[in-house]
Enzyme design. Sequence first.
Site, PDB file in Angstrom:
ATOM      1  N   GLY A 374      -9.654  -7.120  54.762  1.00 51.04           N
ATOM      2  CA  GLY A 374      -8.944  -8.354  54.805  1.00 51.04           C
ATOM      3  C   GLY A 374      -7.524  -8.056  55.002  1.00 51.04           C
ATOM      4  O   GLY A 374      -7.063  -6.900  54.569  1.00 51.04           O
ATOM      5  N   PRO A 375      -6.662  -9.252  55.218  1.00 52.73           N
ATOM      6  CA  PRO A 375      -5.062  -8.964  55.066  1.00 52.73           C
ATOM      7  C   PRO A 375      -4.656  -8.679  53.782  1.00 52.73           C
ATOM      8  O   PRO A 375      -5.277  -8.613  52.660  1.00 52.73           O
ATOM      9  CB  PRO A 375      -4.573 -10.321  55.611  1.00 52.73           C
ATOM     10  CG  PRO A 375      -5.728 -11.246  55.158  1.00 52.73           C
ATOM     11  CD  PRO A 375      -7.136 -10.540  55.468  1.00 52.73           C
ATOM     12  N   SER A 376      -3.149  -8.394  53.679  1.00 53.08           N
ATOM     13  CA  SER A 376      -2.672  -7.872  52.385  1.00 53.08           C
ATOM     14  C   SER A 376      -2.544  -9.128  51.609  1.00 53.08           C
ATOM     15  O   SER A 376      -2.654 -10.239  51.990  1.00 53.08           O
ATOM     16  CB  SER A 376      -1.368  -7.225  52.555  1.00 53.08           C
ATOM     17  OG  SER A 376      -1.231  -5.984  53.260  1.00 53.08           O
ATOM     18  N   GLY A 377      -2.711  -8.950  50.142  1.00 57.07           N
ATOM     19  CA  GLY A 377      -2.734  -9.953  49.481  1.00 57.07           C
ATOM     20  C   GLY A 377      -4.157 -10.778  49.326  1.00 57.07           C
ATOM     21  O   GLY A 377      -4.179 -11.979  48.584  1.00 57.07           O
ATOM     22  N   GLY A 379      -6.803  -9.826  47.619  1.00 61.61           N
ATOM     23  CA  GLY A 379      -7.481  -9.809  46.602  1.00 61.61           C
ATOM     24  C   GLY A 379      -8.329  -8.432  46.373  1.00 61.61           C
ATOM     25  O   GLY A 379      -9.009  -8.262  45.569  1.00 61.61           O
ATOM     26  N   LYS A 380      -8.279  -7.668  47.450  1.00 60.28           N
ATOM     27  CA  LYS A 380      -9.081  -6.306  47.588  1.00 60.28           C
ATOM     28  C   LYS A 380      -8.871  -5.319  46.302  1.00 60.28           C
ATOM     29  O   LYS A 380      -9.778  -5.060  45.679  1.00 60.28           O
ATOM     30  CB  LYS A 380      -8.996  -5.930  48.846  1.00 60.28           C
ATOM     31  CG  LYS A 380      -9.173  -6.708  49.989  1.00 60.28           C
ATOM     32  CD  LYS A 380      -9.205  -5.917  51.513  1.00 60.28           C
ATOM     33  CE  LYS A 380      -7.782  -5.181  51.488  1.00 60.28           C
ATOM     34  NZ  LYS A 380      -6.467  -6.102  51.620  1.00 60.28           N
ATOM     35  N   GLU A 503      -7.956   2.425  50.323  1.00 61.41           N
ATOM     36  CA  GLU A 503      -7.154   2.807  51.390  1.00 61.41           C
ATOM     37  C   GLU A 503      -7.102   4.303  51.351  1.00 61.41           C
ATOM     38  O   GLU A 503      -6.084   5.113  51.660  1.00 61.41           O
ATOM     39  CB  GLU A 503      -5.725   2.407  51.288  1.00 61.41           C
ATOM     40  CG  GLU A 503      -5.434   0.878  51.216  1.00 61.41           C
ATOM     41  CD  GLU A 503      -5.842   0.256  52.712  1.00 61.41           C
ATOM     42  OE1 GLU A 503      -5.896   1.078  53.605  1.00 61.41           O
ATOM     43  OE2 GLU A 503      -5.941  -0.774  52.893  1.00 61.41           O
TER      44      GLU A 503
END
Length: 583
Positions: A374-377, A379-380, A503
């Site tokens: 998912g995109p940054s921010g 909640g991953k 990451e």
Amino acid sequence: MSRAHGSWRPLLGHLRSHRGLLALGGALTLAGSLAGLAMPLLAKTAVEAFGAQRSPAGPLLGLTVVVLAAGALTGALGRYVLERMGEGIVYRARHALVERMLRLPVREVDRLKPGALLSRVTSDTTLLRAVFTNGIVESATAVFMLVGAVVMMALMDGLLLLVTVGVLVLVGALVGLVMPRIRRASIQAQESVGQMGAALDRALQAFRTVKAAGAEQREIDAVTGAARRARDRGIAVAWWTSVAGTASWGAAQLTFVAVLGVGGARVASGALQVSSLVAFLLYLFYLVAPIAQLVQGLTRVQGGLAALSRIREIEDLPAEEISPRDTGGAGREKGAPVRVTFENVAFGYGDGRPPAHQEVSFAVPAGGVTALVGPSGAGKSTVFALLERFYEHQAGTITVDGRDIQRWRTAELRAALGYVEQDAPVLDGTLRQNLLLAAPHASGEALGRVLGLTRLQELVARLPEGLDSQVGHRGVMLSGGERQRVAIARALLRRPRLLLLDEATSQLDAVNELLLREVIAEVSSETTVLVIAHRLSTVAGADRIVVMEGGRVRATGTHAGLLATDDLYRELAATQFLAARPA
């Protein structure tokens, strides 16, 4: 009880295990000081011997013995004992404070600044040493000396004693007004030192970034600005300390003039002998040192109380349990892979940011690879923070191995997890020390296995001292990809039941990324692997992919299934050339 009065109990509590040394050092120091009380009497005897035309050799010899043997030698031994006690107190305070800091929850360390924490371990604990070696003992000794001198002066002449006591009462009232101000100024000065350390730590942690941005002067200005504030508050401490010291000095001079005037008149009237006036004046001069010592000791105590209040701020924070001498996975049987579930989990950091999780629900089956994308921010990374219990979720349920995460002991839970952070931190030390950080007793066979899995044999062979080579501060001697593989190897040595990779391929080239995918596939046969990835090529073959956006789960499935059903995933894949961009 006020905070000022409440600080005395823990301050004296530090002395509990050093009562013997304190008593011995205090007794020796007091004995050396009390020896000085005999000096005016011996001087009186010598003056009388001169007046009677007798030999003063006896009194002068006695004076020499008292000064050198009883005074200097005993006092020096007492100071050594107290300094030794002070070092012991500082060590114990630092040990307890470091232990507390490293047991603090992550949320507390995130809130506090490293420089401020460091100042508590260094400068604040050093102030404690000054309190115990000088402040408390010197104050107590000064009180005894004052009492002794006053008694001897009373035996000399009661009227002159009243003159002396009258001036001393005025000084005591003034010092009593100044001491609280010294303490407040000391607290502010120590806080400023912590702020300066935090500002410098900020610049050093991002040293290369500061250099590359040409921001050296701005960072210098920020640190020196904090240093300037520390200087200004230190000057405030010096001002109030000087006021107290000047008051005691001025009182001594005023008392001398008053006693000399009144005493001279009494000598002229025949009510007082010259030798008694000389002895009284010597006691008065002798009184100056205990008064200054008492003022200085009380000043140090105020500084110590200020330092202790800052230390107690850390001691009062909640601490996590840790496993004493945890083997880090070595010596225990490999557990089965665990299953993880999030059910309607809500969480916010509480610092003005929007909620990180809003009714997040997904399941991670035991074994295999599950990916969070998912995109940054989205909640991953917060998922990992909650699984490690760095933070506590505010609503919903998280289970690990079928058990509510809040029913796991923190140390037991973390022992079952292997965590590779996004920036893959490497500590200053040797490569071996870094690899064995989570499993210090791992066997050579286990170490060789993870070196093979993470393809680190070439690095070990290239380093001048192999595994015992220094990697430098923050692993500066290693490349970004090597640091990531070291972090992965460190996590695998822990024999985790759940491996968290945040990451993990962000700094790997295409060849090493392919090798890492092979490692993940091999490890997933015996461990549950949960991966956060922006680079979808890493997780395209995952058994399950969870797509997050805005603190929610929007879709789950396989790579192929999500390409067909989820617009966000299809867009992410298209930007990375893993799918055709939608028309």
